[in-house]
Write a protein that holds these residues in place. Structure first.
Motif, PDB file in Angstrom:
ATOM      1  N   ASP A  34       6.923  -2.327  22.218  1.00  0.00           N
ATOM      2  CA  ASP A  34       5.746  -2.416  21.358  1.00  0.00           C
ATOM      3  C   ASP A  34       5.632  -1.165  20.487  1.00  0.00           C
ATOM      4  O   ASP A  34       5.443  -1.259  19.275  1.00  0.00           O
ATOM      5  CB  ASP A  34       4.492  -2.610  22.204  1.00  0.00           C
ATOM      6  N   ARG A  35       5.779   0.013  21.092  1.00  0.00           N
ATOM      7  CA  ARG A  35       5.676   1.263  20.332  1.00  0.00           C
ATOM      8  C   ARG A  35       6.744   1.358  19.249  1.00  0.00           C
ATOM      9  O   ARG A  35       6.491   1.882  18.171  1.00  0.00           O
ATOM     10  CB  ARG A  35       5.781   2.466  21.267  1.00  0.00           C
ATOM     11  N   SER A  36       7.934   0.834  19.540  1.00  0.00           N
ATOM     12  CA  SER A  36       9.029   0.909  18.570  1.00  0.00           C
ATOM     13  C   SER A  36       8.976  -0.219  17.539  1.00  0.00           C
ATOM     14  O   SER A  36       9.744  -0.211  16.583  1.00  0.00           O
ATOM     15  CB  SER A  36      10.377   0.873  19.295  1.00  0.00           C
ATOM     16  N   GLY A  37       8.091  -1.195  17.754  1.00  0.00           N
ATOM     17  CA  GLY A  37       7.955  -2.300  16.814  1.00  0.00           C
ATOM     18  C   GLY A  37       8.917  -3.445  17.052  1.00  0.00           C
ATOM     19  O   GLY A  37       8.950  -4.397  16.285  1.00  0.00           O
ATOM     20  N   LYS A  38       9.697  -3.385  18.124  1.00  0.00           N
ATOM     21  CA  LYS A  38      10.652  -4.461  18.424  1.00  0.00           C
ATOM     22  C   LYS A  38       9.947  -5.741  18.845  1.00  0.00           C
ATOM     23  O   LYS A  38      10.376  -6.840  18.510  1.00  0.00           O
ATOM     24  CB  LYS A  38      11.614  -4.031  19.534  1.00  0.00           C
ATOM     25  N   ASP A  56       6.444 -16.046  21.826  1.00  0.00           N
ATOM     26  CA  ASP A  56       6.952 -14.826  21.200  1.00  0.00           C
ATOM     27  C   ASP A  56       8.003 -14.147  22.075  1.00  0.00           C
ATOM     28  O   ASP A  56       9.009 -13.634  21.585  1.00  0.00           O
ATOM     29  CB  ASP A  56       5.823 -13.840  20.913  1.00  0.00           C
ATOM     30  N   LEU A  57       7.753 -14.144  23.391  1.00  0.00           N
ATOM     31  CA  LEU A  57       8.714 -13.538  24.316  1.00  0.00           C
ATOM     32  C   LEU A  57      10.032 -14.304  24.311  1.00  0.00           C
ATOM     33  O   LEU A  57      11.106 -13.697  24.294  1.00  0.00           O
ATOM     34  CB  LEU A  57       8.125 -13.498  25.729  1.00  0.00           C
ATOM     35  N   GLU A  58       9.945 -15.619  24.323  1.00  0.00           N
ATOM     36  CA  GLU A  58      11.164 -16.437  24.311  1.00  0.00           C
ATOM     37  C   GLU A  58      11.969 -16.188  23.041  1.00  0.00           C
ATOM     38  O   GLU A  58      13.193 -16.054  23.093  1.00  0.00           O
ATOM     39  CB  GLU A  58      10.805 -17.916  24.437  1.00  0.00           C
ATOM     40  N   LYS A  59      11.295 -16.121  21.927  1.00  0.00           N
ATOM     41  CA  LYS A  59      11.957 -15.878  20.648  1.00  0.00           C
ATOM     42  C   LYS A  59      12.626 -14.501  20.645  1.00  0.00           C
ATOM     43  O   LYS A  59      13.769 -14.353  20.203  1.00  0.00           O
ATOM     44  CB  LYS A  59      10.933 -15.976  19.513  1.00  0.00           C
ATOM     45  N   GLN A  62      15.707 -14.487  22.954  1.00  0.00           N
ATOM     46  CA  GLN A  62      16.810 -15.205  22.327  1.00  0.00           C
ATOM     47  C   GLN A  62      17.496 -14.319  21.286  1.00  0.00           C
ATOM     48  O   GLN A  62      18.723 -14.292  21.199  1.00  0.00           O
ATOM     49  CB  GLN A  62      16.317 -16.495  21.668  1.00  0.00           C
ATOM     50  N   LYS A  63      16.719 -13.586  20.525  1.00  0.00           N
ATOM     51  CA  LYS A  63      17.266 -12.664  19.528  1.00  0.00           C
ATOM     52  C   LYS A  63      18.116 -11.582  20.195  1.00  0.00           C
ATOM     53  O   LYS A  63      19.207 -11.255  19.723  1.00  0.00           O
ATOM     54  CB  LYS A  63      16.124 -12.026  18.745  1.00  0.00           C
ATOM     55  N   GLU A  66      21.407 -13.108  21.323  1.00  0.00           N
ATOM     56  CA  GLU A  66      22.298 -13.339  20.183  1.00  0.00           C
ATOM     57  C   GLU A  66      22.907 -12.031  19.674  1.00  0.00           C
ATOM     58  O   GLU A  66      24.089 -11.980  19.342  1.00  0.00           O
ATOM     59  CB  GLU A  66      21.534 -14.038  19.057  1.00  0.00           C
ATOM     60  N   GLU A  67      22.105 -10.972  19.637  1.00  0.00           N
ATOM     61  CA  GLU A  67      22.610  -9.669  19.188  1.00  0.00           C
ATOM     62  C   GLU A  67      23.681  -9.141  20.135  1.00  0.00           C
ATOM     63  O   GLU A  67      24.692  -8.590  19.698  1.00  0.00           O
ATOM     64  CB  GLU A  67      21.471  -8.656  19.058  1.00  0.00           C
ATOM     65  N   ARG A  68      23.465  -9.313  21.426  1.00  0.00           N
ATOM     66  CA  ARG A  68      24.446  -8.841  22.418  1.00  0.00           C
ATOM     67  C   ARG A  68      25.724  -9.653  22.365  1.00  0.00           C
ATOM     68  O   ARG A  68      26.792  -9.139  22.684  1.00  0.00           O
ATOM     69  CB  ARG A  68      23.840  -8.878  23.815  1.00  0.00           C
ATOM     70  N   ALA A  69      25.605 -10.917  21.955  1.00  0.00           N
ATOM     71  CA  ALA A  69      26.788 -11.785  21.859  1.00  0.00           C
ATOM     72  C   ALA A  69      27.533 -11.558  20.552  1.00  0.00           C
ATOM     73  O   ALA A  69      28.582 -12.158  20.332  1.00  0.00           O
ATOM     74  CB  ALA A  69      26.363 -13.242  21.993  1.00  0.00           C
ATOM     75  N   GLY A  70      26.949 -10.722  19.696  1.00  0.00           N
ATOM     76  CA  GLY A  70      27.613 -10.436  18.433  1.00  0.00           C
ATOM     77  C   GLY A  70      27.291 -11.426  17.327  1.00  0.00           C
ATOM     78  O   GLY A  70      27.984 -11.516  16.328  1.00  0.00           O
ATOM     79  N   GLY A  71      26.245 -12.187  17.507  1.00  0.00           N
ATOM     80  CA  GLY A  71      25.921 -13.192  16.518  1.00  0.00           C
ATOM     81  C   GLY A  71      24.633 -12.944  15.933  1.00  0.00           C
ATOM     82  O   GLY A  71      24.048 -13.153  15.030  1.00  0.00           O
TER      83      GLY A  71
END
Length: 71
Positions: A34-38, A56-59, A62-63, A66-71
């Motif tokens: 939250d503090r970092s705006g993520k 919002d948590l699910e979204k 998921q992001k 996807e980022e960890r998978a390189g997509g």
């Protein structure tokens, strides 16, 4: 009167501990996000406590996946 409407919007939301358990992280991790705006929490206008919608948590999770998978 508008304060009551704001409080009504918080019904059905998860508290930090509940959201942390849902995400599999600590409450402090959620606060850091939250503090970092993520991941922005909704705030109780009276207490300032953080609340999260499951959608919002699910979204967000998921992001992250996807980022960890390189997509």
């Amino acid at each position: 009167m508008s304060e009551n409407r704001e409080i009504q919007k918080l019904r059905g939301l998860m508290k930090v501990g509940e959201a942390a358990e849902f995400c599999g992280v600590t409450a402090e991790t959620l606060r850091n996000w939250d503090r970092s705006g993520k991941l922005v929490a909704r705030r109780n206008p009276v207490t300032g406590y953080r609340y999260y919608r499951q959608k919002d948590l699910e979204k967000f999770l998921q992001k992250v996946i996807e980022e960890r998978a390189g997509g």
